[in-house]
Design a protein around this motif. Sequence first.
Motif, PDB file in Angstrom:
ATOM      1  N   ASP A  32       0.844  -1.198   0.000  1.00  5.36           N
ATOM      2  CA  ASP A  32       0.000   0.000   0.000  1.00  5.36           C
ATOM      3  C   ASP A  32       0.876   1.243   0.000  1.00  5.36           C
ATOM      4  O   ASP A  32       1.916   1.287   0.653  1.00  5.36           O
ATOM      5  CB  ASP A  32      -0.909   0.036   1.239  1.00  5.36           C
ATOM      6  N   LYS A  33       0.431   2.249  -0.722  1.00  3.89           N
ATOM      7  CA  LYS A  33       1.178   3.501  -0.785  1.00  3.89           C
ATOM      8  C   LYS A  33       0.898   4.353   0.445  1.00  3.89           C
ATOM      9  O   LYS A  33      -0.235   4.440   0.911  1.00  3.89           O
ATOM     10  CB  LYS A  33       0.812   4.285  -2.050  1.00  3.89           C
ATOM     11  N   VAL A  34       1.947   4.989   0.946  1.00  5.18           N
ATOM     12  CA  VAL A  34       1.849   5.910   2.077  1.00  5.18           C
ATOM     13  C   VAL A  34       1.954   7.322   1.511  1.00  5.18           C
ATOM     14  O   VAL A  34       2.863   7.633   0.745  1.00  5.18           O
ATOM     15  CB  VAL A  34       2.973   5.656   3.102  1.00  5.18           C
ATOM     16  N   PHE A  35       1.001   8.158   1.906  1.00  6.25           N
ATOM     17  CA  PHE A  35       0.958   9.543   1.448  1.00  6.25           C
ATOM     18  C   PHE A  35       1.076  10.493   2.629  1.00  6.25           C
ATOM     19  O   PHE A  35       0.664  10.168   3.738  1.00  6.25           O
ATOM     20  CB  PHE A  35      -0.363   9.831   0.717  1.00  6.25           C
ATOM     21  N   CYS A  36       1.618  11.666   2.381  1.00  6.31           N
ATOM     22  CA  CYS A  36       1.647  12.716   3.385  1.00  6.31           C
ATOM     23  C   CYS A  36       0.208  13.146   3.647  1.00  6.31           C
ATOM     24  O   CYS A  36      -0.548  13.404   2.710  1.00  6.31           O
ATOM     25  CB  CYS A  36       2.485  13.887   2.884  1.00  6.31           C
ATOM     26  N   ALA A  37      -0.173  13.234   4.905  1.00  5.14           N
ATOM     27  CA  ALA A  37      -1.540  13.631   5.246  1.00  5.14           C
ATOM     28  C   ALA A  37      -1.770  15.120   5.001  1.00  5.14           C
ATOM     29  O   ALA A  37      -2.908  15.553   4.851  1.00  5.14           O
ATOM     30  CB  ALA A  37      -1.841  13.285   6.699  1.00  5.14           C
ATOM     31  N   SER A  38      -0.700  15.905   4.933  1.00  5.20           N
ATOM     32  CA  SER A  38      -0.850  17.349   4.727  1.00  5.20           C
ATOM     33  C   SER A  38      -0.929  17.730   3.248  1.00  5.20           C
ATOM     34  O   SER A  38      -1.865  18.380   2.818  1.00  5.20           O
ATOM     35  CB  SER A  38       0.311  18.100   5.372  1.00  5.20           C
ATOM     36  N   CYS A  39       0.073  17.316   2.471  1.00  4.70           N
ATOM     37  CA  CYS A  39       0.123  17.734   1.070  1.00  4.70           C
ATOM     38  C   CYS A  39      -0.250  16.624   0.096  1.00  4.70           C
ATOM     39  O   CYS A  39      -0.287  16.844  -1.108  1.00  4.70           O
ATOM     40  CB  CYS A  39       1.507  18.289   0.731  1.00  4.70           C
ATOM     41  N   ARG A  40      -0.502  15.427   0.611  1.00  9.18           N
ATOM     42  CA  ARG A  40      -0.945  14.270  -0.162  1.00  9.18           C
ATOM     43  C   ARG A  40       0.095  13.754  -1.160  1.00  9.18           C
ATOM     44  O   ARG A  40      -0.244  13.082  -2.121  1.00  9.18           O
ATOM     45  CB  ARG A  40      -2.262  14.558  -0.880  1.00  9.18           C
TER      46      ARG A  40
END
Length: 74
Positions: A32-40
């Motif tokens: 699964d890909k992990v994304f920044c919660a702020s800037c996506r």
Amino acid sequence: MPDLSTDFRLPVACPNCGSHRMRVSQVKNPDDKVFCASCRRYVCLYHEAETVLQQGPGSDSEALIEKAANSPSD
């Protein structure tokens, strides 16, 4: 519709915005890909994030932040 993702904190900051808050699907499959919660922005795969979390924080203050941010909510 409920959000099907979960947030967690990595000791490594997002290269784009500097946030430590990351987002991954609730399933948490290794690919699964992990994304920044702020800037996506895409940051890494979940199995890579798990490796970073297992290595632990770099300092005592970072350890306290990690413990507070990644503790399960009641």
